[in-house]
Design an enzyme around this catalytic site. Sequence first.
Site, PDB file in Angstrom:
ATOM      1  N   LYS A 110       0.846  -1.208   0.000  1.00  0.00           N
ATOM      2  CA  LYS A 110       0.000   0.000   0.000  1.00  0.00           C
ATOM      3  C   LYS A 110       0.877   1.253   0.000  1.00  0.00           C
ATOM      4  O   LYS A 110       0.669   2.168  -0.821  1.00  0.00           O
ATOM      5  CB  LYS A 110      -0.897   0.009   1.225  1.00  0.00           C
ATOM      6  N   ASN A 111       1.846   1.288   0.891  1.00  0.00           N
ATOM      7  CA  ASN A 111       2.599   2.527   1.081  1.00  0.00           C
ATOM      8  C   ASN A 111       3.646   2.778   0.012  1.00  0.00           C
ATOM      9  O   ASN A 111       4.220   3.868  -0.048  1.00  0.00           O
ATOM     10  CB  ASN A 111       3.221   2.545   2.475  1.00  0.00           C
TER      11      ASN A 111
ATOM     12  N   ARG B 191      -4.479   9.957   4.254  1.00  0.00           N
ATOM     13  CA  ARG B 191      -3.340  10.817   4.555  1.00  0.00           C
ATOM     14  C   ARG B 191      -2.532  11.129   3.311  1.00  0.00           C
ATOM     15  O   ARG B 191      -2.124  12.257   3.080  1.00  0.00           O
ATOM     16  CB  ARG B 191      -2.467  10.087   5.588  1.00  0.00           C
TER      17      ARG B 191
ATOM     18  N   CYS C  40      -5.510   7.600   9.287  1.00  0.00           N
ATOM     19  CA  CYS C  40      -5.640   6.937  10.591  1.00  0.00           C
ATOM     20  C   CYS C  40      -5.483   7.927  11.738  1.00  0.00           C
ATOM     21  O   CYS C  40      -4.590   8.770  11.739  1.00  0.00           O
ATOM     22  CB  CYS C  40      -4.582   5.846  10.721  1.00  0.00           C
TER      23      CYS C  40
ATOM     24  N   ARG D 113      -0.809  14.405  13.316  1.00  0.00           N
ATOM     25  CA  ARG D 113      -0.418  14.263  11.893  1.00  0.00           C
ATOM     26  C   ARG D 113      -0.432  15.603  11.153  1.00  0.00           C
ATOM     27  O   ARG D 113      -1.172  15.811  10.191  1.00  0.00           O
ATOM     28  CB  ARG D 113      -1.305  13.227  11.201  1.00  0.00           C
TER      29      ARG D 113
ATOM     30  N   ILE E 280       1.049  18.766   8.730  1.00  0.00           N
ATOM     31  CA  ILE E 280       1.673  18.718   7.393  1.00  0.00           C
ATOM     32  C   ILE E 280       2.666  19.865   7.223  1.00  0.00           C
ATOM     33  O   ILE E 280       3.010  20.253   6.103  1.00  0.00           O
ATOM     34  CB  ILE E 280       0.619  18.767   6.272  1.00  0.00           C
TER      35      ILE E 280
ATOM     36  N   LEU F  40       5.836  19.977   7.578  1.00  0.00           N
ATOM     37  CA  LEU F  40       7.059  19.611   6.854  1.00  0.00           C
ATOM     38  C   LEU F  40       6.792  19.526   5.343  1.00  0.00           C
ATOM     39  O   LEU F  40       7.647  19.847   4.518  1.00  0.00           O
ATOM     40  CB  LEU F  40       7.614  18.284   7.371  1.00  0.00           C
TER      41      LEU F  40
ATOM     42  N   ASP G 178       4.310   0.683  12.146  1.00  0.00           N
ATOM     43  CA  ASP G 178       3.107   0.012  11.631  1.00  0.00           C
ATOM     44  C   ASP G 178       2.983  -1.418  12.129  1.00  0.00           C
ATOM     45  O   ASP G 178       1.909  -2.018  11.989  1.00  0.00           O
ATOM     46  CB  ASP G 178       3.109   0.024  10.095  1.00  0.00           C
TER      47      ASP G 178
ATOM     48  N   ARG H  59      -8.613  -0.949   4.333  1.00  0.00           N
ATOM     49  CA  ARG H  59      -7.816   0.135   3.724  1.00  0.00           C
ATOM     50  C   ARG H  59      -6.430  -0.366   3.339  1.00  0.00           C
ATOM     51  O   ARG H  59      -5.792   0.154   2.426  1.00  0.00           O
ATOM     52  CB  ARG H  59      -7.670   1.308   4.704  1.00  0.00           C
TER      53      ARG H  59
HETATM   54  C1  EPZ Z   1       3.646   7.104   6.420  1.00  0.00           C
HETATM   55  O1  EPZ Z   1       2.795   8.032   7.047  1.00  0.00           O
HETATM   56  C2  EPZ Z   1       2.835   5.826   6.271  1.00  0.00           C
HETATM   57  N1  EPZ Z   1       1.667   6.081   5.442  1.00  0.00           N
HETATM   58  C3  EPZ Z   1       2.377   5.357   7.656  1.00  0.00           C
HETATM   59  O2  EPZ Z   1       1.673   4.133   7.480  1.00  0.00           O
HETATM   60  C4  EPZ Z   1       3.609   5.102   8.510  1.00  0.00           C
HETATM   61  O3  EPZ Z   1       3.205   4.738   9.811  1.00  0.00           O
HETATM   62  C5  EPZ Z   1       4.462   6.375   8.579  1.00  0.00           C
HETATM   63  O4  EPZ Z   1       4.785   6.815   7.242  1.00  0.00           O
HETATM   64  C6  EPZ Z   1       5.746   6.165   9.338  1.00  0.00           C
HETATM   65  O5  EPZ Z   1       6.485   5.154   8.742  1.00  0.00           O
HETATM   66  C7  EPZ Z   1       1.799   6.046   4.097  1.00  0.00           C
HETATM   67  O6  EPZ Z   1       2.877   5.867   3.572  1.00  0.00           O
HETATM   68  C8  EPZ Z   1       0.548   6.283   3.295  1.00  0.00           C
HETATM   69  P1  EPZ Z   1       5.422  10.509   8.662  1.00  0.00           P
HETATM   70  P2  EPZ Z   1       3.222   9.583   7.140  1.00  0.00           P
HETATM   71  O7  EPZ Z   1       5.240  11.780   7.941  1.00  0.00           O
HETATM   72  O8  EPZ Z   1       3.984   9.958   5.934  1.00  0.00           O
HETATM   73  C9  EPZ Z   1       5.304  13.847  12.005  1.00  0.00           C
HETATM   74  C10 EPZ Z   1      -0.129   2.668   7.698  1.00  0.00           C
HETATM   75  O9  EPZ Z   1      -0.587   2.087   8.694  1.00  0.00           O
HETATM   76  N2  EPZ Z   1       5.090  14.829  10.942  1.00  0.00           N
HETATM   77  O10 EPZ Z   1       6.683   9.740   8.460  1.00  0.00           O
HETATM   78  O11 EPZ Z   1       2.034  10.376   7.501  1.00  0.00           O
HETATM   79  C11 EPZ Z   1       4.122  12.911  12.195  1.00  0.00           C
HETATM   80  O12 EPZ Z   1       3.127  13.525  12.993  1.00  0.00           O
HETATM   81  C12 EPZ Z   1       0.263   4.115   7.801  1.00  0.00           C
HETATM   82  O13 EPZ Z   1       0.056   2.135   6.579  1.00  0.00           O
HETATM   83  C13 EPZ Z   1       5.152  16.182  11.249  1.00  0.00           C
HETATM   84  O14 EPZ Z   1       5.381  16.561  12.387  1.00  0.00           O
HETATM   85  O15 EPZ Z   1       4.202   9.544   8.383  1.00  0.00           O
HETATM   86  C14 EPZ Z   1       4.752  11.719  12.856  1.00  0.00           C
HETATM   87  O16 EPZ Z   1       4.869  11.967  14.236  1.00  0.00           O
HETATM   88  C15 EPZ Z   1      -0.045   4.712   9.165  1.00  0.00           C
HETATM   89  N3  EPZ Z   1       4.948  17.084  10.258  1.00  0.00           N
HETATM   90  C16 EPZ Z   1       6.143  11.666  12.228  1.00  0.00           C
HETATM   91  O17 EPZ Z   1       6.367  12.957  11.652  1.00  0.00           O
HETATM   92  C17 EPZ Z   1       4.699  16.690   8.965  1.00  0.00           C
HETATM   93  O18 EPZ Z   1       4.544  17.569   8.100  1.00  0.00           O
HETATM   94  C18 EPZ Z   1       6.289  10.617  11.136  1.00  0.00           C
HETATM   95  O19 EPZ Z   1       5.222  10.801  10.222  1.00  0.00           O
HETATM   96  C19 EPZ Z   1       4.650  15.312   8.669  1.00  0.00           C
HETATM   97  C20 EPZ Z   1       4.856  14.394   9.671  1.00  0.00           C
END
Ligand code: EPZ
Length: 433
Positions: free
Chosen positions: A22-23, A92, A116, A121, A123, A125, A305, A397
């Site tokens: 998926k990811n 997301r 989720c 979460r 955005i 960054l 995950d 999902r």
């Molecule tokens: C991706 O989510 C995956 N989703 C998630 O999988 C996975 O858990 C996550 O990466 C971590 O590996 C997809 O790829 C669709 P992050 P993402 O940005 O990109 C913070 C699943 O179950 N952050 O790496 O949203 C955030 O809050 C899903 O398949 C900011 O602060 O994760 C978190 O604490 C769930 N500002 C950390 O970074 C931002 O702008 C890591 O989030 C973005 C993120």
Amino acid sequence: MRDIRIVGGRPLHGSISIQGSKNAALPMMAASLLHRGVSVLKGCPRIADVFCMEEILRELGAVTWWEDHDLYMDCTLADKTEISGIYTGKMRSSVILLGAMLGRSRKGRLGYPGGCVIGERPIDLHLYALRQLGADIEEGPFLISASCDRLTGGEISFAKCSVGATEQGILAAVLARGDTCLKNCAREPEIQWLCRYLRTMGACIEGEGSDCIRITGVEGLEHGEMEVPPDRIVAGTYICAAAATRGTIIIENPPVDELDAFLEVYRKMGGQYKLKSGKLIADSSGIGYPLSFLETEVYPGFPTDLQSPVMAVLTTISGESYIREQIFEDRYKAAVELNRMGADITVEGRDARIIGGSSLRGCTVTAQELRGGAALVLAALAAEGVTRVQGYQYIRRGYEHICEDLNTLGGMLEKDTGIRLYESIQLPKKLIN
Ligand code: EPZ
């Protein structure tokens, strides 16, 4: 709400093939928008999030179709630049389309992303990365609007590792004018697959898998075609299903290079695994060792995950285990439901203590998000009696055939659409007797 009805208490045994990731598929679909023609993702998982991303591409003007598990996307006319909140609120990863729209059409507008409920979460960054490349961004109460003349390469130095924000920066930079350097990037396999896919389309990218990715913008991208890799999280989930029931399973197409940290934890719990002719054999007969401390980390550390699925396994292991969830601030939603099945989990902030060993009992539990829902299914497989897992819409999902797959391994699961003729319709008495 669709449920899954599970009869527990049977060790899982058998062979299974893993669906596409998926990811990995979702950012590759977003990348396909950058080519004004047809691209194809082979072995794409037919899951709700992929269908949602497909609807988004169609809303932008793409034509999409499937041939079995091969997804074709004709983005020749995909020049619309607004995505409604109906779709973005569901998922997301919709937010990374902003970078792709800016790269293709130099403007974009979309609703804030959903996904989720495992933490706030933000955005920030993502928007930082786009602003570094010259985008003007307006954050409205419901919509984000972005525009640019043409994105200009620059330096993006992330304050923290983010998978999505790294993908955002990559998708925006590949058609920007000049060079871009992304620092403190995420190193997840899904980033690496995105870069490999973009490279087949003619993008100029190097360094994926490290914390520094360098991109030289090009004028346009060509046809993309790639096999979606097996889903490392689904593979880990199914190994956890075997661990929770002390069974032994064979994974036909394991993404074994992407599972090191998880397999190390599996072995610490007493699991044994080996590779044979490219297949992964996971023998869980020796599972029985609690984990003194497990911490989720960015890749290549232990993946967040798989935290909930491992927690479900730990509820079946006598002794005290401790987990620290370092990535998301609210990713223990499954604990409350597992405790209703007889588990003994105490959550304090980012820490969870699991006192395992008391037998789990089947009952009705409710999934609230994707991986926590999968954890409830795993616990139900180990529990005595029948469990009804509500909230299947979250699980579907990310898992294409979780019921069919686990039944192939000897489980007893059935999707319950909730429509019971004899309950919902007042049949004449004589028909009931
Ligand atoms: C991706 O989510 C995956 N989703 C998630 O999988 C996975 O858990 C996550 O990466 C971590 O590996 C997809 O790829 C669709 P992050 P993402 O940005 O990109 C913070 C699943 O179950 N952050 O790496 O949203 C955030 O809050 C899903 O398949 C900011 O602060 O994760 C978190 O604490 C769930 N500002 C950390 O970074 C931002 O702008 C890591 O989030 C973005 C993120």
